[in-house]
Scaffold this motif. Structure first.
Motif, mmCIF file in Angstrom:
data_model
loop_
_atom_site.group_PDB
_atom_site.id
_atom_site.type_symbol
_atom_site.label_atom_id
_atom_site.label_comp_id
_atom_site.label_asym_id
_atom_site.label_seq_id
_atom_site.Cartn_x
_atom_site.Cartn_y
_atom_site.Cartn_z
ATOM 1 N N SER A 66 -0.374 -4.233 -15.293
ATOM 2 C CA SER A 66 0.548 -3.118 -15.050
ATOM 3 C C SER A 66 -0.202 -2.004 -14.340
ATOM 4 O O SER A 66 -1.426 -2.018 -14.273
ATOM 5 N N GLY A 67 0.546 -1.078 -13.777
ATOM 6 C CA GLY A 67 -0.065 0.032 -13.045
ATOM 7 C C GLY A 67 -0.004 -0.193 -11.547
ATOM 8 O O GLY A 67 0.493 -1.222 -11.086
ATOM 9 N N GLU A 68 -0.498 0.778 -10.793
ATOM 10 C CA GLU A 68 -0.400 0.721 -9.330
ATOM 11 C C GLU A 68 -1.737 0.965 -8.656
ATOM 12 O O GLU A 68 -2.564 1.727 -9.169
ATOM 13 N N ILE A 69 -1.933 0.314 -7.500
ATOM 14 C CA ILE A 69 -3.104 0.575 -6.670
ATOM 15 C C ILE A 69 -2.571 0.980 -5.297
ATOM 16 O O ILE A 69 -1.943 0.176 -4.615
ATOM 17 N N LEU A 70 -2.799 2.242 -4.937
ATOM 18 C CA LEU A 70 -2.229 2.750 -3.694
ATOM 19 C C LEU A 70 -3.305 2.909 -2.627
ATOM 20 O O LEU A 70 -4.334 3.543 -2.867
ATOM 21 N N LEU A 71 -3.061 2.308 -1.455
ATOM 22 C CA LEU A 71 -3.943 2.478 -0.309
ATOM 23 C C LEU A 71 -3.157 3.320 0.693
ATOM 24 O O LEU A 71 -2.088 2.899 1.145
ATOM 25 N N TYR A 72 -3.659 4.498 1.018
ATOM 26 C CA TYR A 72 -2.895 5.448 1.837
ATOM 27 C C TYR A 72 -1.473 5.608 1.309
ATOM 28 O O TYR A 72 -0.501 5.565 2.077
ATOM 29 N N GLY A 73 -1.349 5.720 0.006
ATOM 30 C CA GLY A 73 -0.049 5.992 -0.597
ATOM 31 C C GLY A 73 0.868 4.783 -0.771
ATOM 32 O O GLY A 73 1.965 4.914 -1.297
ATOM 33 N N ARG A 74 0.411 3.600 -0.311
ATOM 34 C CA ARG A 74 1.282 2.422 -0.425
ATOM 35 C C ARG A 74 0.763 1.490 -1.520
ATOM 36 O O ARG A 74 -0.431 1.178 -1.539
ATOM 37 N N ASP A 75 1.641 1.062 -2.403
ATOM 38 C CA ASP A 75 1.229 0.195 -3.515
ATOM 39 C C ASP A 75 0.861 -1.200 -2.987
ATOM 40 O O ASP A 75 1.689 -1.895 -2.413
ATOM 41 N N ILE A 76 -0.408 -1.569 -3.195
ATOM 42 C CA ILE A 76 -0.864 -2.870 -2.691
ATOM 43 C C ILE A 76 -1.113 -3.868 -3.824
ATOM 44 O O ILE A 76 -1.608 -4.965 -3.603
ATOM 45 N N SER A 77 -0.739 -3.479 -5.049
ATOM 46 C CA SER A 77 -1.121 -4.320 -6.188
ATOM 47 C C SER A 77 -0.416 -5.667 -6.207
ATOM 48 O O SER A 77 -0.916 -6.614 -6.795
ATOM 49 N N HIS A 78 0.746 -5.774 -5.554
ATOM 50 C CA HIS A 78 1.407 -7.083 -5.510
ATOM 51 C C HIS A 78 1.594 -7.557 -4.074
ATOM 52 O O HIS A 78 2.600 -8.193 -3.741
ATOM 53 N N ALA A 79 0.625 -7.218 -3.224
ATOM 54 C CA ALA A 79 0.720 -7.552 -1.803
ATOM 55 C C ALA A 79 0.804 -9.065 -1.588
ATOM 56 O O ALA A 79 0.248 -9.847 -2.354
ATOM 57 N N LYS A 80 1.512 -9.456 -0.526
ATOM 58 C CA LYS A 80 1.594 -10.878 -0.164
ATOM 59 C C LYS A 80 0.558 -11.186 0.913
ATOM 60 O O LYS A 80 -0.051 -10.288 1.485
ATOM 61 N N GLU A 81 0.425 -12.475 1.202
ATOM 62 C CA GLU A 81 -0.648 -12.994 2.063
ATOM 63 C C GLU A 81 -0.982 -12.161 3.312
ATOM 64 O O GLU A 81 -2.135 -11.810 3.530
ATOM 65 N N LYS A 82 0.050 -11.844 4.094
ATOM 66 C CA LYS A 82 -0.203 -11.153 5.353
ATOM 67 C C LYS A 82 -0.768 -9.752 5.107
ATOM 68 O O LYS A 82 -1.704 -9.313 5.780
ATOM 69 N N GLU A 83 -0.199 -9.108 4.102
ATOM 70 C CA GLU A 83 -0.657 -7.758 3.768
ATOM 71 C C GLU A 83 -2.075 -7.800 3.175
ATOM 72 O O GLU A 83 -2.884 -6.912 3.424
ATOM 73 N N VAL A 84 -2.351 -8.865 2.416
ATOM 74 C CA VAL A 84 -3.679 -9.009 1.821
ATOM 75 C C VAL A 84 -4.733 -9.078 2.927
ATOM 76 O O VAL A 84 -5.803 -8.483 2.825
ATOM 77 N N ARG A 85 -4.389 -9.774 4.009
ATOM 78 C CA ARG A 85 -5.327 -9.855 5.137
ATOM 79 C C ARG A 85 -5.612 -8.465 5.715
ATOM 80 O O ARG A 85 -6.742 -8.131 6.041
ATOM 81 N N GLU A 86 -4.578 -7.655 5.817
ATOM 82 C CA GLU A 86 -4.746 -6.286 6.317
ATOM 83 C C GLU A 86 -5.614 -5.456 5.364
ATOM 84 O O GLU A 86 -6.468 -4.687 5.787
ATOM 85 N N ILE A 87 -5.384 -5.667 4.050
ATOM 86 C CA ILE A 87 -6.157 -4.930 3.047
ATOM 87 C C ILE A 87 -7.632 -5.297 3.162
ATOM 88 O O ILE A 87 -8.511 -4.444 3.103
ATOM 89 N N ARG A 88 -7.899 -6.601 3.363
ATOM 90 C CA ARG A 88 -9.296 -7.066 3.407
ATOM 91 C C ARG A 88 -10.030 -6.573 4.649
ATOM 92 O O ARG A 88 -11.251 -6.567 4.685
ATOM 93 N N LYS A 89 -9.284 -6.207 5.683
ATOM 94 C CA LYS A 89 -9.945 -5.598 6.845
ATOM 95 C C LYS A 89 -10.420 -4.206 6.476
ATOM 96 O O LYS A 89 -11.448 -3.733 6.931
ATOM 97 N N LYS A 90 -9.628 -3.528 5.651
ATOM 98 C CA LYS A 90 -9.926 -2.131 5.317
ATOM 99 C C LYS A 90 -10.874 -1.990 4.128
ATOM 100 O O LYS A 90 -11.600 -1.010 4.020
#
Ligand SMILES: Nc1ncnc2c1ncn2[C@@H]1O[C@H](COP(=O)(O)OP(=O)(O)OP(=O)(O)O)[C@@H](O)[C@H]1O
Ligand SMILES: [Mg+2]
Length: 272
Positions: A66-90
């Motif tokens: 439970s809870g949230e992880i925000l990257l630039y204000g956007r919750d990434i805690s339940h990100a899907k594959e494509k978004e995960v790739r973007e997160i891993r770049k950052k």
């Protein structure tokens, strides 16, 4: 807006005891913290307090219960594959053990270029150029590109891991005990390299360690964790000189000192 914000994050693992009885492990329990751009935040706490679990949730190797992880204000805690790739770049991570984190049958050049290849970042020529540039930046020669991990020392391997983490031009680098597996004499060199890189590349660090002095050396602020909770957070200097929490005091007592003076990392080497 904060670069990264952790809001009330809990992570529960379900395992079984030796006798097969279901068991719950609360690895993180209501953790909240923020990371501003360019900041270096230290996380300290003893083995098993949840430091690596926190890192794995941030780079999305696991999802919070439970809870949230925000990257630039956007919750990434339940990100899907494509978004995960973007997160891993950052957001990239450097692990403790430089022996198991580099695959032994790959040349250094391929180890460095692989993540950028998978993410489709840059052309092959650009990837090679960037890999060579980064090798030099971490204090190795370009010729390392064609060599294998076993030809390098522990400290050099950790430099290679750092170079690999920087390939996709991340903003946040998570360093999970990056110097704990190294000889004391090499630790200070790698810490100094990390300090230089942070300045040159305007990086933001989350620096995990069980050693408060090492953390103070590299981090502006420090969070102290105990059993999945943050028990104290503040400027590293303040935490070291005016610890409020009894657990922080215990951690400080465990750090090498001469009289009342803390030994800075570049001197720890002298003590061998
Ligand atoms: N995948 C998992 N399955 C079950 N339990 C886990 C898992 N990962 C971690 N744990 C448990 O969660 C707790 C926190 O572990 P974690 O690895 O985050 O601690 P740590 O602070 O990084 O410790 P260390 O300093 O030894 O690296 C521990 O009790 C650990 O056994
Ligand atoms: Mg750990």
């Amino acid at each position: 807006m904060e670069l990264l914000e952790i809001r009330n994050v809990t992570k529960v693992f379900h395992t079984r005891s030796f006798w097969g009885k279901a068991k719950e492990i609360r690895a993180l329990d209501g953790v909240s913290l923020t990371l501003s751009k360019g900041e270096s935040l230290g996380i300290v706490g003893e083995s098993g307090c949840g430091k690596s679990t926190l890192a794995s949730l941030i780079i999305h190797l696991a999802e919070p219960t439970s809870g949230e992880i925000l990257l630039y204000g956007r919750d990434i805690s339940h990100a899907k594959e494509k978004e995960v790739r973007e997160i891993r770049k950052k957001i990239q991570i450097v692990f403790q053990d430089p022996y198991s984190s580099l695959s032994p049958r790959m040349k250094i050049g391929d180890i460095l270029m692989e993540p950028a290849r998978v993410m489709g970042e840059f052309s092959e020529i650009h990837r090679r150029q960037r890999a060579e540039e980064l090798l030099e930046m971490v204090g190795l020669r370009k010729s390392a590109m064609d060599r294998y991990p076993h030809e390098f020392s522990g400290g050099q391997r950790q430099r290679i891991s750092i170079a690999r983490a920087l390939m996709t031009r991340p903003e946040i680098l998570i360093l999970d005990e990056p110097t704990s597996a190294l000889d004391v004499s090499v630790q200070a060199q790698v810490l100094n390299l990390l300090m230089d890189l942070r300045e040159q590349l305007h990086l933001t660090y989350l620096f995990i360690s069980h050693n408060l002095v090492v953390v103070r050396y590299i981090s502006d602020r420090t969070a102290v964790m105990e059993k999945g909770k943050i028990v104290e957070i503040g400027t590293s200097d303040h935490i070291l000189t005016h610890p409020a929490d009894p657990y922080t005091k215990e951690l400080i007592a465990a750090v090498p000192m001469i009289g009342k003076t803390f030994i800075p990392p570049h001197r720890i080497a002298d003590l061998g």
